[in-house]
Design a protein around this motif. Sequence first.
Motif, PDB file in Angstrom:
ATOM      1  N   TRP A  37       0.532  -1.275  -0.054  1.00  0.00           N
ATOM      2  CA  TRP A  37       0.111   0.127  -0.039  1.00  0.00           C
ATOM      3  C   TRP A  37       0.628   1.318  -0.119  1.00  0.00           C
ATOM      4  CZ3 TRP A  37      -3.255  -1.623   4.736  1.00  0.00           C
ATOM      5  CH2 TRP A  37      -4.051  -2.779   4.443  1.00  0.00           C
ATOM      6  N   ILE A  38       1.827   1.203   0.816  1.00  0.00           N
ATOM      7  CA  ILE A  38       2.881   2.328   0.980  1.00  0.00           C
ATOM      8  C   ILE A  38       3.508   2.533  -0.472  1.00  0.00           C
ATOM      9  CG2 ILE A  38       4.945   3.210   1.957  1.00  0.00           C
ATOM     10  CD1 ILE A  38       3.755   1.765   4.614  1.00  0.00           C
ATOM     11  N   ASN A  39       3.925   1.529  -0.963  1.00  0.00           N
ATOM     12  CA  ASN A  39       4.676   1.647  -2.256  1.00  0.00           C
ATOM     13  C   ASN A  39       3.864   2.205  -3.310  1.00  0.00           C
ATOM     14  OD1 ASN A  39       7.186   1.524  -3.977  1.00  0.00           O
ATOM     15  ND2 ASN A  39       6.031  -0.252  -4.840  1.00  0.00           N
ATOM     16  N   THR A  40       2.546   1.869  -3.316  1.00  0.00           N
ATOM     17  CA  THR A  40       1.662   2.207  -4.423  1.00  0.00           C
ATOM     18  C   THR A  40       1.242   3.594  -4.223  1.00  0.00           C
ATOM     19  OG1 THR A  40       0.451  -0.009  -4.325  1.00  0.00           O
ATOM     20  CG2 THR A  40      -0.897   1.973  -5.299  1.00  0.00           C
ATOM     21  N   ILE A  42       3.460   5.923  -2.891  1.00  0.00           N
ATOM     22  CA  ILE A  42       4.597   6.556  -3.324  1.00  0.00           C
ATOM     23  C   ILE A  42       4.661   6.590  -4.977  1.00  0.00           C
ATOM     24  CG2 ILE A  42       7.109   6.433  -3.420  1.00  0.00           C
ATOM     25  CD1 ILE A  42       7.151   5.365  -0.654  1.00  0.00           C
ATOM     26  N   VAL A  43       4.391   5.502  -5.371  1.00  0.00           N
ATOM     27  CA  VAL A  43       4.424   5.768  -6.892  1.00  0.00           C
ATOM     28  C   VAL A  43       3.465   6.639  -7.578  1.00  0.00           C
ATOM     29  CG1 VAL A  43       3.952   4.327  -9.110  1.00  0.00           C
ATOM     30  CG2 VAL A  43       5.250   3.337  -7.224  1.00  0.00           C
ATOM     31  N   GLU A  44       2.256   6.545  -6.973  1.00  0.00           N
ATOM     32  CA  GLU A  44       0.990   7.533  -7.513  1.00  0.00           C
ATOM     33  C   GLU A  44       1.497   9.013  -7.090  1.00  0.00           C
ATOM     34  OE1 GLU A  44      -2.826   6.600  -6.023  1.00  0.00           O
ATOM     35  OE2 GLU A  44      -2.538   4.417  -7.104  1.00  0.00           O
ATOM     36  N   PHE A  48       7.871   7.059  -8.621  1.00  0.00           N
ATOM     37  CA  PHE A  48       8.999   6.517  -8.346  1.00  0.00           C
ATOM     38  C   PHE A  48       8.730   5.065  -7.755  1.00  0.00           C
ATOM     39  CE2 PHE A  48      12.632   5.396  -5.541  1.00  0.00           C
ATOM     40  CZ  PHE A  48      13.610   5.017  -6.590  1.00  0.00           C
ATOM     41  N   ASP A  49       9.091   4.052  -8.307  1.00  0.00           N
ATOM     42  CA  ASP A  49       8.888   2.732  -7.768  1.00  0.00           C
ATOM     43  C   ASP A  49       9.897   2.475  -7.011  1.00  0.00           C
ATOM     44  OD1 ASP A  49       8.035   0.155  -7.100  1.00  0.00           O
ATOM     45  OD2 ASP A  49       7.974  -0.737  -8.988  1.00  0.00           O
ATOM     46  N   ALA A  50      10.095   2.382  -5.482  1.00  0.00           N
ATOM     47  CA  ALA A  50      10.915   2.254  -4.922  1.00  0.00           C
ATOM     48  C   ALA A  50      11.515   0.822  -4.783  1.00  0.00           C
ATOM     49  CB  ALA A  50      10.970   2.711  -3.484  1.00  0.00           C
TER      50      ALA A  50
END
Length: 79
Positions: A37-40, A42-44, A48-50
């Motif tokens: 959820w956190i990565n999604t 951040i990407v939105e 940047f896809d960490a």
Amino acid sequence: MDEPIDFLRQPGEPDSSVSNGFANPLDLFNYASPSAWINTAIVELTGFDAFGYFTEWVSGDWAAMWKFGDAMANLADCM
């Protein structure tokens, strides 16, 4: 009989999906994973896809490995 050189062609592009069009049961874990959820988010927000960046950095370029395998299959057909 075909000319052996006809089998020497550019390797194809790898399939963009790990599951090759089939349902991937591991995707269900992303619905229960706070880190997904956190990565999604951040990407939105940043584009940047960490996790993707870190995974590629650790595991290497798998698209190049796939192309190498395809090139070796073409070479085997040529031989």
